[in-house]
Design an enzyme around this catalytic site. Structure first.
Site, PDB file in Angstrom:
ATOM      1  N   LYS A 249       0.851  -1.191   0.000  1.00 51.44           N
ATOM      2  CA  LYS A 249       0.000   0.000   0.000  1.00 51.44           C
ATOM      3  C   LYS A 249       0.888   1.243   0.000  1.00 51.44           C
ATOM      4  CE  LYS A 249      -3.938   2.058   2.513  1.00 51.44           C
ATOM      5  NZ  LYS A 249      -4.836   1.948   3.694  1.00 51.44           N
TER       6      LYS A 249
ATOM      7  N   SER B 213      -9.924   2.307   2.664  1.00 54.10           N
ATOM      8  CA  SER B 213      -8.969   2.982   1.830  1.00 54.10           C
ATOM      9  C   SER B 213      -8.001   2.067   1.090  1.00 54.10           C
ATOM     10  CB  SER B 213      -8.151   3.964   2.667  1.00 54.10           C
ATOM     11  OG  SER B 213      -7.334   3.275   3.595  1.00 54.10           O
TER      12      SER B 213
ATOM     13  N   SER C  58     -10.466   0.114   6.840  1.00 52.25           N
ATOM     14  CA  SER C  58      -9.784   0.207   5.543  1.00 52.25           C
ATOM     15  C   SER C  58      -9.089  -1.062   5.081  1.00 52.25           C
ATOM     16  CB  SER C  58      -8.740   1.331   5.574  1.00 52.25           C
ATOM     17  OG  SER C  58      -9.366   2.585   5.487  1.00 52.25           O
TER      18      SER C  58
END
Lengths: 99, 491
Positions: free
Chosen positions: B77, B157, B181
């Protein structure tokens, strides 16, 4: 909770985010909406409740670890400054602050 | 075919020399090249670095050295700082930021032999539930509704991480979870995602959003794959004073424990009005599967559940307003020139932050400002204590809780964008775990009527991820989730 335009301007100033007058109305609506929604917390009885600041307290119920107050890193100005948008020597450079 | 492999199967294949790490990595790089233009799951792809990592993995395997993840291609990420590789946090303001250091979690993965394919897309500064707030464009969910090609959101997210794994562009990915998330995108993309206990993984080198809530964890195809990844990611780090100084268990072994004799709680407050009947039905089915495997199902109450989201939307923006103060146009961001320093700050931040990030910074600034601190922030901290107490009380009587992960399946790009609060409601079932610091796992458990994946969430006691994995693996075995997204690599 409904914020007036002057309050939105003041928040933007405190947050150091420039807000154009044209954006002010929409921000006022959005921020007021969010603040009205979170006011549901007023119906919770919190009398005598100790505030909880952190996940570590919650999950671990332990004191944060202490460490020796000694230098463990440093002497790498090139790495520290590598992403600076402007520099002079080993310093970050900004517009003149004092006349 | 490499696309069909789980992380466990790929690791076995590498150890048995059925293929090399370079072959495996090359296949995934090819898959990214073919599909990323449509999915936008990666912001930055690092093929040279990946092949370097793979060559080192092959050399290690040839020497007989088998790390936990030797030769396993992962997506990282783009919130984890990676030394020498641009790290944007999905924000224009960090568009050119190249960290000189490696986050502890990603360093742990490299220590154990992982191969990094690139940096996964995300909502800007991890603020969002749809990946629509990324400055580098939306991510498309590899799943589509039956008979309808409308592009769907992957959740957020960690939308890029989840989409990459679901579309078989990586065997696993790092993610972070501040309000859901990891778990919500895992549910939307039909994969597994684990948010461990607060403190289980070091936060050092992860771009901070809300420091008392942020926690790193893995997303992967299976529960066991997540367990293997977490074993490498977790561990004490002196550079994060909130990281837990306790041993890291063998999480993968916990997946094989079974649930016989466990008491599973069903929180009645999660049975919200307006929950789609198919999510309610899947939830009941999941409880039935656990009962069949020997668990006892118990009704429980978490009375402050309904206040979780409102509490979150005070605490998280407050911490974000403080954490994001560092993006000032002076030290490591892009800069907009101003006549004086204040104007430089204001113009840099106005140009560099997107609308949702600005909203949250301003809400946080307001609730922390003089005269409002007690009414908002202090009150929220007290409600947070009550949310934690709900869980502490309930876990005296049950070993884990099972709930739906999200109140809906994936929705279309552009939906729920007109009112920020509508977007916030996505996280109603996931936020309480962040407020209280407890671990939570999302497991793909079924499909809705339109053929979209739905997840079930397992919540557990602090630092008892092993029971969470045991329950999650039991659900996974019973569900036998084998559906495939319409967009996926076949290499």
């Amino acid at each position: 909770m409904s914020l007036d335009p002057a309050t939105v301007r003041r928040i933007a100033k405190l947050a150091r985010i420039r807000v154009d007058e044209t954006q002010l109305g929409q921000l006022q609506t959005e921020l007021s909406g969010i603040l009205s929604w979170i006011e549901q917390l007023n119906e919770v009885d919190v009398e005598g409740v100790e505030p909880l600041a952190g996940g570590a307290q919650g999950a671990q119920a332990m004191a944060l670890k202490m460490r020796e107050d000694i230098v463990t890193d440093g002497g790498i100005p090139e790495q520290v400054l590598a992403n600076a948008p402007d520099r002079i020597g080993n310093f970050y450079a900004v517009p003149k602050v004092v006349e | 075919m490499f696309s069909e492999l789980t992380l466990v199967a790929a690791r076995d294949g590498l150890r048995r020399k059925q293929f090399s790490a370079r072959e495996l990595t090359g296949a995934f790089l090819g898959a990214i090249e073919a599909l990323n233009p449509r999915l936008n799951a990666f912001i930055t792809v690092t093929p040279e670095l990946a092949l370097e990592h793979a060559a080192a993995a092959d050399a290690a395997l040839a020497r007989g050295e088998q790390g936990n993840l030797t030769g396993i291609p992962l997506a990282i990420k783009d919130l984890f700082c990676t030394a020498g590789v641009r790290t944007t946090a999905g924000s224009r303001i960090l568009e050119h930021f190249v960290p000189p250091y490696e986050s502890t979690v990603s360093a742990n993965l490299l220590r154990d032999g992982a191969v990094f394919l690139g940096k996964a897309n995300l909502d800007e500064f991890a603020m969002g539930s749809s990946n629509m707030t990324s400055a580098f464009g939306a991510v498309t969910n590899p799943w589509t509704r039956q008979g309808d090609n409308a592009p769907l959101v992957p959740g957020g997210s960690s939308g890029g991480s989840a989409a990459a794994v679901a579309a078989r562009l990586a065997l696993g990915a790092t993610a972070t979870d501040t309000g859901g998330s990891i778990r919500q995108p895992a549910s939307f993309c039909g994969i597994a995602g684990m948010k461990p206990t607060y403190g289980r993984c070091s936060r050092w080198g992860i771009v901070a959003f809300a420091s008392s809530l942020d926690q790193a964890g893995p997303v992967a195809r299976t529960v066991e794959d997540c367990a293997i990844l977490l074993t490498s990611m977790a561990g004490h780090d002196p550079k994060d004073s909130t990281s837990a100084d306790r041993p890291v268990p063998d999480f993968a072994a916990a997946c094989r424990r079974g649930v016989k004799g466990l008491r599973i709680g069903v929180p009645r407050e999660y049975r919200s009005e307006g929950m789609p009947p198919e999510i309610e039905a899947l939830w009941q089915q999941g409880l039935g599967w656990l009962r069949e495997q020997g668990a006892e199902i118990v009704d429980v109450s978490l009375p402050h559940t309904k206040y979780g989201l409102a509490t979150y939307y005070i605490v998280a923006p407050a911490e974000a307003s403080s954490n994001l103060a560092r993006y000032d146009g002076v030290r490591f961001t892009s800069r907009e020139d101003g006549a004086d320093l204040t104007e430089l700050y204001e113009k840099t931040r106005a140009a560099g932050f997107g609308a949702e990030v600005k909203r949250r910074i301003m809400i946080g600034t307001y609730v922390l400002s003089a005269g409002y601190y007690d009414a908002y922030y202090l009150r929220a901290q007290k409600v947070r204590a009550l949310i934690l107490k709900d869980f502490t009380d309930v876990f005296r009587g049950v070993d884990a809780l099972v709930t739906p992960t999200a109140p809906s399946a994936a929705f279309a790009q552009g939906e729920r964008m007109d009112d920020p609060i509508k977007m916030y409601l996505n996280d109603v079932f996931t936020v309480p775990a962040n407020m209280s610091g407890i671990p939570g796992l999302s497991v793909p458990a079924g499909l809705d009527a339109q053929g979209l994946p739905l997840g079930l969430q397992v919540l557990g006691r602090p630092f008892d991820e092993e029971t969470v994995f045991a329950v999650g693996a039991a659900l996974e075995r019973a569900a036998g989730f084998a559906a495939l997204p319409s967009m996926r690599a076949e290499v």
